[in-house]
Design an enzyme around this catalytic site. Sequence first.
Site, PDB file in Angstrom:
ATOM      1  N   ASP A  12      -7.649  11.032 -31.322  1.00 24.89           N
ATOM      2  CA  ASP A  12      -6.635  12.293 -30.982  1.00 24.89           C
ATOM      3  C   ASP A  12      -5.951  13.152 -32.288  1.00 24.89           C
ATOM      4  O   ASP A  12      -6.135  12.350 -33.046  1.00 24.89           O
ATOM      5  CB  ASP A  12      -6.315  12.304 -29.955  1.00 24.89           C
ATOM      6  CG  ASP A  12      -5.145  13.588 -29.336  1.00 24.89           C
ATOM      7  OD1 ASP A  12      -6.355  14.503 -29.058  1.00 24.89           O
ATOM      8  OD2 ASP A  12      -3.831  13.377 -29.033  1.00 24.89           O
ATOM      9  N   ASP A  14      -3.377  16.111 -32.096  1.00 22.19           N
ATOM     10  CA  ASP A  14      -2.605  16.148 -32.105  1.00 22.19           C
ATOM     11  C   ASP A  14      -1.717  15.329 -31.269  1.00 22.19           C
ATOM     12  O   ASP A  14      -1.972  15.637 -30.505  1.00 22.19           O
ATOM     13  CB  ASP A  14      -2.209  17.774 -31.066  1.00 22.19           C
ATOM     14  CG  ASP A  14      -2.899  19.256 -32.070  1.00 22.19           C
ATOM     15  OD1 ASP A  14      -2.466  19.630 -33.198  1.00 22.19           O
ATOM     16  OD2 ASP A  14      -4.469  19.680 -31.968  1.00 22.19           O
ATOM     17  N   ASP A 172      -2.513   9.868 -27.314  1.00 21.33           N
ATOM     18  CA  ASP A 172      -1.259  10.488 -27.106  1.00 21.33           C
ATOM     19  C   ASP A 172      -0.738  10.549 -25.122  1.00 21.33           C
ATOM     20  O   ASP A 172      -0.064  11.090 -25.523  1.00 21.33           O
ATOM     21  CB  ASP A 172      -0.620  11.357 -27.962  1.00 21.33           C
ATOM     22  CG  ASP A 172      -1.120  12.619 -27.494  1.00 21.33           C
ATOM     23  OD1 ASP A 172      -1.980  13.351 -27.426  1.00 21.33           O
ATOM     24  OD2 ASP A 172       0.118  13.462 -28.142  1.00 21.33           O
TER      25      ASP A 172
END
Length: 215
Positions: A12, A14, A172
């Site tokens: 991922d 961001d 995240d």
Amino acid sequence: MNFSEIQGAIVDLDGTMVDTLGDFDAVLNTVLRELGLPGVGRAFLALTIGKGSEHLIRSTLAEVGSSEALYEQAWALYQQRYLEVNGDHSAVFPGVVEGLARLKSRGWKLACLTNKPTAFALPLLRKKGLDGFFEHVFGGDAFERKKPDPLPLYKTCEALGTLPARTLMVGDSSNDARAARAAGCPVVLVSYGYNHGEPVAAVGADRVVDRLDQL
């Protein structure tokens, strides 16, 4: 989770590789100001980012009490303003470069999969010197559906030529974990990202790490 069986990783962007909260803060508040609307704070943005730009804009308009009728205008402004400042107010998290280099040294194939539009993701990776690690970069507009739907993970595994069960999802948030579980991928989450205000340890990942170079 046996790392010796892993063939590749889907990472991922961001909140996992780059802290982009400053970019979102600058861009969205510029757009709101140009529309004559009140601004939003970073606390709101930290809870809202991660589900794609469309969701972010709709949620922001709702937060400031604006009409849904402004969405198209806000979206057009957002696209323009984001490209103008993309990466200027963001920073690569500690351990990311070292972690990606370590994964590459294992012979893993790497792809970046983000809900961020591809036109934003590619220049951000280039600006931060991360683009060379990835064989493929897929944004939230690359496929018919976004994470947490498993479709983007299936498609990314297909592009990498790896089996889902042998492809690690690194993210995240619960979006990444839910997509990975549905696709049959093992999943590791970082402890510092944007998980919509919820503790990442409660998501149920195979492992939670404080830095990518701990993988």
